[in-house]
Design a protein around this motif. Structure first.
Motif, PDB file in Angstrom:
ATOM      1  N   ASN A 173       1.332 -33.047  64.788  1.00  0.00           N
ATOM      2  CA  ASN A 173       0.427 -32.634  65.870  1.00  0.00           C
ATOM      3  C   ASN A 173       0.605 -31.143  66.137  1.00  0.00           C
ATOM      4  O   ASN A 173       1.188 -30.740  67.137  1.00  0.00           O
ATOM      5  N   ASP A 205     -11.705 -36.947  74.398  1.00  0.00           N
ATOM      6  CA  ASP A 205     -11.365 -38.136  75.190  1.00  0.00           C
ATOM      7  C   ASP A 205      -9.877 -38.471  75.122  1.00  0.00           C
ATOM      8  O   ASP A 205      -9.270 -38.868  76.125  1.00  0.00           O
ATOM      9  N   GLU A 206      -9.275 -38.306  73.924  1.00  0.00           N
ATOM     10  CA  GLU A 206      -7.873 -38.699  73.773  1.00  0.00           C
ATOM     11  C   GLU A 206      -6.910 -37.781  74.542  1.00  0.00           C
ATOM     12  O   GLU A 206      -5.737 -38.122  74.732  1.00  0.00           O
ATOM     13  N   LEU A 207      -7.414 -36.610  74.989  1.00  0.00           N
ATOM     14  CA  LEU A 207      -6.572 -35.673  75.737  1.00  0.00           C
ATOM     15  C   LEU A 207      -6.884 -35.674  77.233  1.00  0.00           C
ATOM     16  O   LEU A 207      -6.154 -35.068  78.021  1.00  0.00           O
ATOM     17  N   ASP A 209      -6.902 -37.987  79.725  1.00  0.00           N
ATOM     18  CA  ASP A 209      -5.998 -38.612  80.693  1.00  0.00           C
ATOM     19  C   ASP A 209      -4.828 -37.694  81.037  1.00  0.00           C
ATOM     20  O   ASP A 209      -4.459 -37.536  82.214  1.00  0.00           O
TER      21      ASP A 209
END
Length: 698
Positions: A173, A205-207, A209
């Protein structure tokens, strides 16, 4: 320079060595258009590290000033050294700055010198923002650095950005951009344009929250600072971006929070938002309190000067660069206006000074085509013409005089004897040393007439090494250098009461005097000696004679001790009784002799103690080498104060005598195969081993 002082920012870049201060500065200059190519520290092509010594070593040694414009703001930026030997450069810059950017390495985190510069900023009440750099390095850890700022530095960090990924491209990552928590946008920086082009998109979207969780923490802080934001949140309404920024600015200027950003200066990632944050959150001169001083003719009369061009002129000299065409005096103007070809007053020297020329500064030089007629409150500039002022002195209006607080610098800890190879070079050496003293307030040079040598003193091995190179390479002097020696101090081990006596025949006069003196240790063994006049009001010792006796004690206390003549510290002297001859007169000379006799007796009776300087040493190493490094420190009489794990590295904190640390950085590299690093800073003084008391002389 801008006519609107609201848009002026006087900032500094401060950090531990190798955190990336100069790289951040270079990237700012490039992105602002102030230069067309990014300089590299490892290539020796940066604007601010323009001295050959800096380019060879790849570190900043001398503070440098650059100017650029970003958006609507005008920035005066001072790039400072990170090495503890040159901490005076940080000290003098922070004294005149309005705000600072503190840079941390995402891998190494909060390091020893990070704590030092943070405390310096605290001492001068400098608001600051934080930039966590090197997010693309192996072992980068944003959360770890962020969470260290509170407990280790006493700060209150508030994240306004989040990294997207951490580490280099080959990890799962990798670091590839930042999330702006104020605007709730994902920012990516084009590598082809070295960060000049920024692409702003919605947060994936995955980041989201994670971003919303951090933004909630940001809004909680904003609501504590701003009542309008609190009211909006209570009504379940969205808090506008301008309200968030206004609250963050207020908290930053009041020094209750430190906004935190992140990126990689080497690749231009996150530097543009940092430049914008400088304008948004750091203060203008108008946001800072008026500067305070006193009337030099009436020291009890306190005065203030507001950052206003209509106020009487006042400025502080914070750096002097000697030059053949006239010394360059770097000054910060606090109030009023300064015009070329004018006269000002220096209250510290009680002299009038000429201002022949005014220049803008670029790096360590006058800016090309930067000569100007007038500069005003808030500006940092170069003045040519003064001859008497030194670093820390005030320049002010001749009719409306004020003396501003000066700059205090730490005492030197290391000395070295030098002498010219031939007598013909003596005058040139003396002139050169005098010039270096004016340039560097932590450099000392004192002649030892008995040995025919000059004792030069500095802040550490590297400091003295740089001085050596300047004398031989820059000034072409043939000089012998002797082994460096530690600057010890002397104090006392107990309390003593003594009577100093003068009973001498001088010509036809019999001189007699007795002075009773008590000496005792102060709680702080490194404190400056103090002398009290406790003589009874009805004593026969009055007027000039009484003053002479007390002054003799003060003069002797400012001199050296009885062991080896090192400076005295941590002692209190009290003169509490005097006796004069019933037949003869009261002689000033007699009481000076009696005071000197009492001083010598008092130190001997109280038990002289040699104090050695102690350094706080921090070693960052892979776990594999920890045992060898701890063993080596213990052989150097070090006390291991703490060990902790930071990511993949172990940090050893130790307290060790400076005497045992010569060549220590080389030893660390050797013991760890080049994988460990070390830093040190002065911690204080403690009693030295008794055997050291016999080996002081050069």
């Amino acid at each position: 320079m801008s006519a609107d002082i609201n848009l002026l920012r006087n900032i500094g870049i401060i950090a531990h060595i190798d955190a990336g201060k100069t790289t951040v500065t270079e990237r700012m200059l490039y992105l602002s258009g102030a230069k067309h190519r990014v300089g590299r520290v490892d290539h020796g092509t940066t604007d601010t590290d323009d001295d050959p010594e800096e380019q060879e070593r790849g570190i900043t040694i001398f503070s440098a000033c650059v100017k650029y414009r970003w958006d609507k703001y005008h920035i005066n930026l001072l790039d400072t050294p990170g090495h503890v030997d040159f901490t005076a450069e940080v000290e003098r810059c922070l004294r005149v700055l309005d705000g600072a950017v503190v840079v941390f390495s995402a891998r190494e985190g909060v390091e020893a010198q990070s704590e030092t510069v943070w405390r310096q900023a605290d001492r001068y009440n400098v608001p600051r923002i934080v930039f966590i750099n090197k997010m693309d390095r192996e072992g980068a850890d944003f959360d770890s650095v962020f969470n260290d700022i509170g407990p280790r530095l006493g700060g209150r960090p508030v994240a306004v950005e989040l990294p997207v990924g951490q580490g280099p491209t080959h990890v799962n990552n990798p670091f590839r951009g930042v999330i702006d928590l104020v605007d709730l946008k994902f920012l990516q920086f084009d590598p082809e344009t070295e960060g000049k082009e920024v692409r702003q998109t919605d947060i994936p979207d995955e980041l989201m929250d994670d971003a919303l969780l951090w933004r909630e923490q940001l809004l909680e802080t904003v609501c504590e600072i701003d009542e309008d934001a609190m009211a909006l949140v209570m009504e379940d309404q969205e808090v506008p971006v301008d309200v968030i920024r206004k609250a963050l600015r207020k908290g930053c200027i009041e020094q209750t929070i430190q906004p935190v950003l992140c990126g990689s200066a080497l690749h231009g990632i996150g530097v543009q938002p940092l430049m914008t944050a400088v304008g948004h959150y750091l203060p203008s001169p108008l946001d800072r309190p008026p500067v305070e001083g006193f009337n030099p003719k009436k020291p009890d009369q306190q005065l203030i000067r507001k950052p206003d061009p209509t106020e009487p002129f006042s400025a502080l000299v914070f750096k002097i660069l000697p030059a053949k065409t006239g010394d360059n005096y770097w000054i910060r103007i606090y109030s009023g206006q300064l015009k070329q070809n004018s006269r000002v007053y220096c209250p510290n020297r009680d002299k009038k000074e000429n201002v022949a020329q005014l220049w803008q500064i670029h790096a360590s030089k006058k800016e090309r085509d930067g000569q100007t007629e007038t500069l005003a409150a808030g500006d940092i500039c170069c003045v040519i013409g003064p001859r008497f002022a030194i670093t820390g002195d005030t320049l002010c209006d001749t009719q409306n005089q004020i003396e501003l607080p000066s700059i205090t610098f730490a005492d030197t800890v290391l000395s070295m004897a030098i002498e010219p190879e031939n007598t013909g070079d003596r005058k040139k050496l003396d002139d050169t040393l005098d010039m270096l003293r004016r340039q560097d307030p932590t450099f000392r040079a004192v002649d030892n007439e008995e040995l025919g040598q000059t004792i030069i003193s500095g802040m550490g091995e590297l400091h003295l090494e740089v001085i050596q190179h300047r004398l031989t390479r820059d000034f072409g002097l043939n000089v012998k250098f002797y082994k460096p020696r530690v600057n010890y101090r002397e104090t006392i081990g107990g309390t003593a009461d003594v009577i100093g006596v003068c009973n001498r025949q001088m010509g036809a006069t019999q001189m007699f005097a007795r002075l009773s003196v008590r000496v005792s240790p102060l709680e702080d063994s490194s404190a400056t000696p103090i002398v009290f006049d406790r003589l009874p009001p009805d004593t026969l010792l009055q007027g000039d004679v009484r003053h002479a006796a007390i002054q003799e004690l003060r003069d002797r206390a400012e001199g050296g001790g009885v062991l080896a003549g090192f400076p005295l510290s941590g002692i209190k002297l009290e003169a509490y009784d005097a006796e004069v001859s019933e037949e003869g007169g009261i002689e000033e000379v007699a009481f000076r002799i009696a005071a000197g006799d009492a001083f010598d007796k008092a130190l001997e009776k109280a038990g002289p103690v040699l104090l050695e300087p102690i350094m706080k040493v921090e070693v960052t190493t892979p776990e594999d080498y920890m045992g060898e490094l701890v063993g080596d420190l213990q052989q150097r009489r070090a006390l291991i104060a703490a060990t902790e794990t930071r990511g993949a590295m172990t940090v050893i904190t130790a307290h060790a005598p400076l005497k045992e640390l010569f060549g220590y950085s080389s030893a660390v590299r050797s013991l760890s195969q080049g994988r460990a690093g070390s830093s040190m800073e002065p911690l204080g003084y403690q009693p030295a081993p008794k055997e050291d008391a016999h080996s002081f002389q050069f």
